[in-house]
Scaffold this motif. Sequence first.
Motif, PDB file in Angstrom:
ATOM      1  N   GLU A 202      48.745   4.333 111.201  1.00  0.00           N
ATOM      2  CA  GLU A 202      48.890   2.951 111.651  1.00  0.00           C
ATOM      3  C   GLU A 202      50.267   2.460 111.244  1.00  0.00           C
ATOM      4  OE1 GLU A 202      46.688   0.373 112.732  1.00  0.00           O
ATOM      5  OE2 GLU A 202      44.828   1.542 112.940  1.00  0.00           O
TER       6      GLU A 202
ATOM      7  N   ARG B 269      51.202  -4.701 115.758  1.00  0.00           N
ATOM      8  CA  ARG B 269      50.733  -3.333 115.490  1.00  0.00           C
ATOM      9  C   ARG B 269      51.370  -2.402 116.505  1.00  0.00           C
ATOM     10  NH1 ARG B 269      44.525  -3.067 115.640  1.00  0.00           N
ATOM     11  NH2 ARG B 269      44.728  -0.984 114.772  1.00  0.00           N
TER      12      ARG B 269
ATOM     13  N   LYS C  52      48.513   2.456 116.615  1.00  0.00           N
ATOM     14  CA  LYS C  52      47.129   2.142 116.260  1.00  0.00           C
ATOM     15  C   LYS C  52      46.299   3.415 116.185  1.00  0.00           C
ATOM     16  CE  LYS C  52      47.748  -1.974 119.051  1.00  0.00           C
ATOM     17  NZ  LYS C  52      47.609  -2.415 120.431  1.00  0.00           N
TER      18      LYS C  52
END
Lengths: 263, 335, 295
Positions: free
Chosen positions: B10, B17, B20
Motif C-alpha cells: 500500500e 492512495r 492499493k
Amino acid sequence: MNPIARLFGWAALVFGLLYFFIPLTGLVEFSLKARRGVYSLDAYAKVIGDPEFQATFGYSVLMALVTIVIGVLIVVPTAFWVRLKMPWARPYVEFITLLPLVIPAIVIVFGYIRLYNTSSWLPMTGSVMGTNILLAFGYTVLALPYMYRAVDTGLRTIDVATLTEAAQSLGAGWGTILGRIILPNVLVAVLSGAFLTFAIVIGEFTLAALLDRPAFGPYLQRIGANKPYEPFALAVISFGITWACMGLIQLVTRFSKHTRAQN
Amino acid sequence: MAFLEISHLEKSFGANRVVKDFNLDVDKGEFISLLGPSGCGKTTVLRMVAGFENPSSGAIRIGGTDLVGKRPNQRNIGMVFQAYALFPNLTVAENVGFGLKIKGAPRAEIDRRVAEMLALIGLPDLGGRYPFQLSGGQQQRVALARALAPKPQVLLLDEPLSALDAKVRVSLRNEIRAIQRELGITTIFVTHDQEEALSISDRIVVMNGGIADQVGTPFEIYNRPSTRFVAHFVGQLNVFSTDGAGNLAGVQLGAGRDFAARPEALHLGRAPGTDIVLPARISEVHFLGSVIRLTADAAGARVSLDTFNRPDVPPPAIGTDVELSLSSRDLIPLG
Amino acid sequence: MTPATPAPGTRPPRRLPLTWLGILPFLIFVTLFLILPTAHIVIGAFQDRSGAFTLQNIRDLNTGTIPSSYWISVKISVASAALGCLIGFAMAAAVTFGAVPRWIKAPLMTFSGVASNFAGVPLAFAFLATFGPVGLVTVFLRNNFGIVLQRDLGFNILSFWGLTITYLFFQIPLMILIITPALEGLRREWREAAEVLGATGTQYWRMIALPILFPSLLGTFALLFANAFGAVATAIALTGSSLNIVPIQLYAQIRGDVLGNPNLGYAMAFGMIVVTAIANLIYIWLRIRAERWLK
C-alpha cells in the motif's frame, strides 16, 4: 531527506539569516538613536534637510539615469547585432563585457585620470562637463556585465532572426526594427538591467571620489567620518533604495510573465 | 516460493492512495511488465521495490528477505531510468564500472566486467566516450550495462524506451529481452505502451487506479481480459450490445451484457465456423501492408476488422455492403 | 520592398567586410573607456618618468609596506571568497534539496539580489553599527554577558577578520545567486542511479555531484575573489586608512602620490590586475580540465 541533512540545512539557513539581519537591525537601531534615551527620526530629519544631501543625491540620481541611457544605447544594438549577424563573435564580446568584473574599478579610474587629464589628447578631466561625461562612461563600464547579460538573456527568449526578417519584409529600417520591434520585446530585460545599474550607481564611491565629483557615495563617506548618527540614517536610506530597485526588477519580471501567460 | 514476493503493498501520499493492496509473485528469471496509464501507480510500485519510496504497509521480499526499511544502496538491485541518467562527468566505462567500484572490487575485475558488459550491449569500443557523445539508444544501452554490471538480484526498468524514437524503441526492446534471457535475470518493466508489454513480457500486470486489475501472460491478457478496463486498454476492441432478449443477430448470448470482439475475430463474408452474421457497410479502408484494416458500420456500431492482404483479392471499396461473420466463442463478455 | 536579388547595375552587397560595423560603437566605447585606460596602466608600470622601458617599478613593489598590503589583501579576499562559497553553498543546498520548506526559496533569492548589491559605504556603516565600539552586538554582549569583543575575543571590526566578515555580507548572497541554478541542474535520477548502484550519500556527492558542480564552484570562487580584492569603498569607510590593503594604498597614491613615484602607482595597479587575472586563469584552466565531458 535524512534528519542530519535536515538539521544541517536549517542550521545553514538560520546562520545565514542571522548574518543578514543582525547588521541591518544594528544599522536601523543605531540610526534611530540620535536623541538620547529614546528612538527618534532626528537623524533622518537632519540628513534630509541637509542641502548637500539633496545636491549629491540629485546628482547621483541624474548620473544613474544618464548611465542607463548610455548603457541601453550601447548594449541593446550590440547584443542584437551580435546575435543576428555575428554569432561567432559572441564569446569574445561576452568576454569583454565581463572584464569589469575582473579589472578592479580603482584601476580603471586610475587609467582615466592619467589618460584623459588636462595635458592629454582628450582632456576630459579638464572641464566639469567633461568629467561628468567621463564619470557616466565609467559607470556604464561598471554596469556593462549586468546590462549585457540581462539584455542577451532577454534576446535569447525571442527569435531575433525571424522577427528581423518579418520586419524587413514589411519595409522596416534598422532604426524601426531596433526601437519598435526588438526593444519592446526585451523591455523587461532592459528594465532589470536598468534597475540594477541604478542600484550600483547611486551609492558608488570609488569613481566619483577619485574623479572628484559631488556624488552621493563620497558624501556618505565624508559625513561618516564627521557626524555621529546621520551616516547611519543615510545608509538605511540607500539600503531602502537598493531594496526598491530589486523589488522593481521582481515586479516587472512577474508582470511580464503574467501578460505572457495571458497571450 | 516465488523469488520476488510483493504482498499487500500500500502507498498513500497524504489522503491519496496511490497503490492499493498490490500483490505479485515473480519467479526467478521471469520478465514481468507493469502496464497502465500514467498515474496508475506502476512507477510507485517500482520505486518502492527500488527503495526510493517507503510503502505505507505491506512487504517486498527477495529470496525470502524483507526489503522494507532497507536503503536503496543496500538492496542489490539494478535500475534503468526513463531519461538517460548516465553520470555526465564519467566515461562510458566509468559509468558501467561505478557499481563495482562502490563495492570495492579490484581494478582488474572491474575492467574485465566492464569489457564483458560493453560487449554484451554491442558497444565494445565506446568505453572511453562521455555520455554526451552517444545517441539516445546508445546511452540507454550503457545505462542497462551499468545496472547489470554489479550482478543485481532484480532488474527494474522504468519506461526505459519512452524517450527514444520509434525505430530504436523496437530494436532496443528486443535487445533488452535477449540480454535478459541470456542472463536469466528477474526483471520488472514499467510501461504505458501495451504493444511493448505484449511483445516482451512473460507476464503482464495491468494496473488501474492503484490496483492490479489482471495478472497474466500476454496471450491471456489479450484474449481473456478480465475487466472492461483491461479489455479497452490492451488492443483494439469492437463492442456489441445485445437486444432486450439477450440476442445478437439472432444468437442467444445473455441479456444486459456487452460483448467485445478483437478486429481479427471478425471476418469479411461468411467464414467457416462462425455462427453470427452481421450486415455491414464499409466506411474506411486502411492498407497497412500485410494487413488491411477495414472500418464498417454494423449492428448500429462502428467496428473495425483486420483481413490479411491477398494479392489476388483487392479490398472492398468504401460504401460497399458486405456481411461480417464471427464466432460467439471469440466474444469477450464485458463485466 | 527590397528586391530579393540586386537589379543589374546596382552595387552587389558587400556583406562580410561591413558586418562588424554594427558593433563599432561598442568597440569604440570599450576601447576608450576600458581597454585603453587599463593598457595605459600596464604600459606605465614598465616605464620610468621619461617613458623609457624599465623593470624598476615592478622591483620597487617589493619595498616598504607594499608586499604586506598585497598579502593581507589576498588573505582577506581568499578568506571571504572561501567562506562565502561555503556558507552560500550550504544555504543554497538547504533550499534546493528540501531540507527547509520550499516557500523560503523565492524570498531568499530576492533578498540575495538585494544583499549582493548592498556593498560600499552603507555596508560599512551597517557593520560599524553592529560590531563597532558602541554597536548593537558589542553593547549587547557587554551588558548581558560582560564580554568585551576587543578585549576578550580579540575581535576588532577594523581588522582582517572585521573586513572579512563585512565582505561576507555581499559574498554569501552572490554565491547563493550564482550556485542555485547549478544545484537545480543536478538531476534526481543521478542521485537515485548512484543509490541503487550502492553509493552512500557521501559517495554520491564526492564522485558525481561535486565533480559536476566543480566548474561552477570554481568560477564563483574566482568571481568572489576579484569582488573582494577590488573592493575600495567598504574598506575605506570601515577602516579609514588604518588597514593596510592594496586598494586603500592605491587610493591614497592616486589622491596624493604618497609613494613619491607615479609609475610605482602604475605598478601597484598592474599588480592588482595580475592577481585577479591569475585567479581567473586558474579558474579557466581548471574549468577546461573539468569540462571534458561537456559539449
